[in-house]
Design a protein around this motif. Structure first.
Motif, mmCIF file in Angstrom:
data_model
loop_
_atom_site.group_PDB
_atom_site.id
_atom_site.type_symbol
_atom_site.label_atom_id
_atom_site.label_comp_id
_atom_site.label_asym_id
_atom_site.label_seq_id
_atom_site.Cartn_x
_atom_site.Cartn_y
_atom_site.Cartn_z
ATOM 1 N N LEU A 43 -48.993 3.775 -15.665
ATOM 2 C CA LEU A 43 -49.876 2.767 -16.259
ATOM 3 C C LEU A 43 -50.962 3.374 -17.148
ATOM 4 C CD1 LEU A 43 -50.435 0.182 -13.392
ATOM 5 C CD2 LEU A 43 -48.765 0.161 -15.240
ATOM 6 N N MET A 44 -51.172 4.675 -17.054
ATOM 7 C CA MET A 44 -52.222 5.288 -17.869
ATOM 8 C C MET A 44 -51.787 5.547 -19.299
ATOM 9 S SD MET A 44 -54.844 5.061 -16.273
ATOM 10 C CE MET A 44 -55.893 5.839 -17.506
ATOM 11 N N GLU A 45 -50.503 5.475 -19.534
ATOM 12 C CA GLU A 45 -50.017 5.649 -20.906
ATOM 13 C C GLU A 45 -50.294 4.386 -21.711
ATOM 14 O OE1 GLU A 45 -45.812 6.722 -21.630
ATOM 15 O OE2 GLU A 45 -46.150 7.980 -19.843
ATOM 16 N N ILE A 46 -50.827 4.546 -22.912
ATOM 17 C CA ILE A 46 -51.069 3.369 -23.742
ATOM 18 C C ILE A 46 -49.748 2.928 -24.359
ATOM 19 C CG2 ILE A 46 -52.225 2.484 -25.811
ATOM 20 C CD1 ILE A 46 -54.529 4.391 -25.197
ATOM 21 N N GLN A 47 -49.399 1.697 -24.091
ATOM 22 C CA GLN A 47 -48.173 1.146 -24.677
ATOM 23 C C GLN A 47 -48.493 0.591 -26.066
ATOM 24 O OE1 GLN A 47 -45.328 1.729 -23.330
ATOM 25 N NE2 GLN A 47 -46.348 2.608 -21.542
ATOM 26 N N GLN A 95 -54.382 -2.476 -27.510
ATOM 27 C CA GLN A 95 -53.699 -2.224 -28.778
ATOM 28 C C GLN A 95 -54.574 -2.636 -29.966
ATOM 29 O OE1 GLN A 95 -50.309 -4.584 -27.825
ATOM 30 N NE2 GLN A 95 -49.253 -2.950 -26.737
ATOM 31 N N PHE A 144 -57.699 -0.592 -10.098
ATOM 32 C CA PHE A 144 -57.198 -0.218 -11.425
ATOM 33 C C PHE A 144 -58.273 -0.340 -12.507
ATOM 34 C CE2 PHE A 144 -54.559 -1.240 -15.331
ATOM 35 C CZ PHE A 144 -54.086 0.060 -15.498
ATOM 36 N N LYS A 194 -58.526 3.618 -20.206
ATOM 37 C CA LYS A 194 -57.433 3.425 -21.153
ATOM 38 C C LYS A 194 -57.953 2.844 -22.471
ATOM 39 C CE LYS A 194 -52.753 1.720 -20.627
ATOM 40 N NZ LYS A 194 -51.806 0.974 -19.806
ATOM 41 N N LYS A 196 -59.731 5.545 -24.267
ATOM 42 C CA LYS A 196 -58.746 6.437 -24.876
ATOM 43 C C LYS A 196 -58.187 5.817 -26.160
ATOM 44 C CE LYS A 196 -54.399 8.514 -23.368
ATOM 45 N NZ LYS A 196 -53.437 8.415 -22.252
#
Lengths: 227, 339
Positions: free
Chosen positions: A195-199, B136, B178, B185, B188
């Motif tokens: 889940l830490m990867e940015i999609q 995004q 979370f 996130k 980042k």
């Protein structure tokens, strides 16, 4: 499977209109399994329509027939004669079935008796729930086998929104939060780091947004063999 | 980066934060009509009390004047806007074109949000978009700024939109574990600042911040804790029970109830209009007092760079809160000089 729900008798009567001869066409696959449009339902709808129109002083001749799959020409060929002989075909197939009848029998008037709801499964007796949105580019490998496109109300790809509470979605306490399910499953499998990867933004071109979709498999086409 | 003198956008909010001041932003809710004077009136209430004002984007999925339209009025009137943009109503094309337009109108701060689901609002039968999500969106906006590329990867020439881009976090929404990671996130992805959901439960917030500090995220972004004045015990209970991610300790509910004690035990009919007015005033005074105390404690929390005051259609409360918290007047950080 494709899950559908019957339209109300009122709406069905409106759709049938002033037709005198009606054929109620059931389908023996998905809609049979979800008790919406199989042979049993076709017989019931047909009886209801017959009785209610008779009571209203506008008796109709209503018959019913069920094919194995309305979405394949060869099964529709079996009922070619019956559909030609009526004023309207009330299809109890899914939206694909209704269109298959319209496409296969260009001179036949066909109306839908069901509302096609989603692709899903029965979670318990009498309850069906959506599972797949047919986005055309499956990402279940990233989310522990739980689809955020179909099961998060906002189709988010990078985790839950701020509306997740006690395991349910902000839109309704009856709707489980898709991301809570994903989180719990990844946690139990020791794979939270996924889940830490940015999609990145999704390519929706493979979804309905890219226009009507089609798959061509040259290896299976009969036409190419004949040539 | 030409002409930005080391700043990403050069906005007042960015300058205040970068120079180490404890920042104050305040929410300004645009009206459900086309009357720009309502915006001007609210500007009068907020100007001088905050470093920038957030303009909500169809908040709770109710149609209101656009955040960019209202933001342009703020620019004209000399109050710096933070425009909010949600993923619910626009696809990536509309977002990018609106951001080019917003920048051209002088808007420099942007808060990227998911957006409440449309079933909450006044157009529940609408189709939603959610083409991209808020993480995004942050990435898209920072790439437009830093790489001069559209989301599709295509480079563009000429002026790039240089936004000071932020995102939101709801520290107490679920899954709670979370949340610090979700914040990480977004950072980042490029979020320069974070505005949080309303904080009333300091103990729970400290736990959240502990994890945030453990991840080191507070050093990579500016975290503005969300605060707001309670208006009445009923409102407090409603928020506690109905709004995801809002925790209100019993102690605060008790204080709000106690503020209305002189009028307690009387039925609706027994209360004169004067009584009701006096009770509302007493509740509001207590709500503001609680808010001030929260700010003072948040100011002592390591990793909190400022507060975001959400009056929720009570912008009048912002000035007494900022004054009471000792955050008035707001610092003046000179314009960045052209390099």
């Amino acid at each position: 499977m494709i899950v559908a729900e019957q339209k109300s008798l009122e709406e069905i009567k409106k759709l049938v209109g002033n037709a005198k001869k009606v054929l109620v066409a059931g389908c023996g696959t998905c809609v049979t399994v979800c008790f919406a449009g199989g042979s049993r339902e076709a017989a019931i709808v047909s009886a209801e329509l017959r009785m209610s129109t008779k009571l209203a002083g506008d008796p109709k001749e209503v018959a019913d027939v069920t094919v194995q799959r309305q979405c394949e020409w060869e099964y529709l060929d079996e009922i070619a004669e019956q559909v030609q002989g009526v004023d309207v075909v009330l299809s109890l197939g899914c939206g694909v079935g209704v269109q298959a009848i319209a496409e296969h029998f260009p001179n036949v008037w066909v109306v839908p008796g069901l509302n096609t709801k989603f692709m899903g499964l029965p979670t318990e007796q009498g309850v069906w729930a959506e599972r797949c949105a047919a986005c055309g580019d499956c990402i279940l490998g990233l989310t522990g086998g739980i689809c955020p496109i179909a099961r998060c109300s906002k189709s988010l790809l990078n985790g839950p929104c701020g509306g997740s509470l006690d395991g349910h979605c902000e839109i309704n306490a009856e709707v489980p939060c898709g991301w809570q399910l994903i989180y719990d499953r990844l946690k139990s499998m020791g794979k939270l780091e996924v889940l830490m990867e940015i999609q990145a933004p999704k390519n929706w071109r493979t979804s309905r947004d890219g226009g009507p979709r089609k798959i061509v498999r040259e290896d299976l086409r009969l036409v190419s063999e004949e040539k | 980066m030409a002409g930005t003198n080391g700043y990403l956008s050069g906005s007042n909010l960015e300058r205040v934060l970068k120079n180490g001041h404890f920042a104050v932003t305040a929410e300004l809710g645009p009206p459900q009509n086309a009357d720009g004077n309502i915006i001007r009136k609210k500007i009068g209430l907020l100007k001088g009390c905050c470093d920038a004002a957030n303009l909500t984007d169809n908040q709770t999925a109710i149609v209101r004047m656009s955040s960019i339209g209202a933001g342009a009025i703020l620019v004209q009137e000399g109050l710096e806007p933070v425009i909010q943009m949600v993923c619910r109503d626009r696809n990536r094309l509309a977002m990018q074109s609106d951001l080019l337009g917003a920048y051209a109108l002088g808007i420099r701060n942007l808060l990227c949000l998911t957006g409440d689901h449309q079933t909450f609002g006044n157009h529940p039968t609408a189709k939603n978009v959610f083409d991209i999500d808020s993480t995004q969106m942050v990435q898209m906006v920072t790439d437009m700024r830093d790489k001069r590329v559209f989301q599709c990867g295509e480079e563009f020439k000429g002026q790039e939109p240089r936004f000071f881009a932020g995102a939101a976090e709801s520290p107490f929404a679920h899954p709670v574990d979370f949340r610090p990671y979700r914040l990480a996130k977004k950072v980042k992805a490029g979020a320069s600042f974070i505005q949080t959901q309303l904080v009333f439960d300091l103990e729970a917030f400290q736990k959240f911040m502990e994890k945030v500090r453990e991840l080191g995220v507070h050093k990579q972004t500016y975290i503005l804790a969300g605060v707001g004045p309670l208006k009445s015990p009923t409102m407090a209970k409603y928020m506690r029970d109905n709004v995801p991610g809002i925790l209100i300790p019993d102690e605060l509910i008790k204080r709000m109830t106690a503020a209305g004690a002189p009028w307690a035990g009387k039925s609706k009919d027994e209360l004169t209009p004067e009584d009701k007015k006096a009770r509302t005033k007493a509740w509001q005074a207590e709500g503001i007092k609680i808010c001030i105390e929260l700010i003072q404690q948040l100011r002592e929390t390591e990793g909190v760079s400022g507060v975001h005051i959400m009056g929720i259609e009570w912008e009048e409360a912002v000035k007494p809160i900022v004054e009471g918290a000792g955050l008035y007047p707001r610092p003046v950080v000179t314009e960045p000089q052209a390099a």
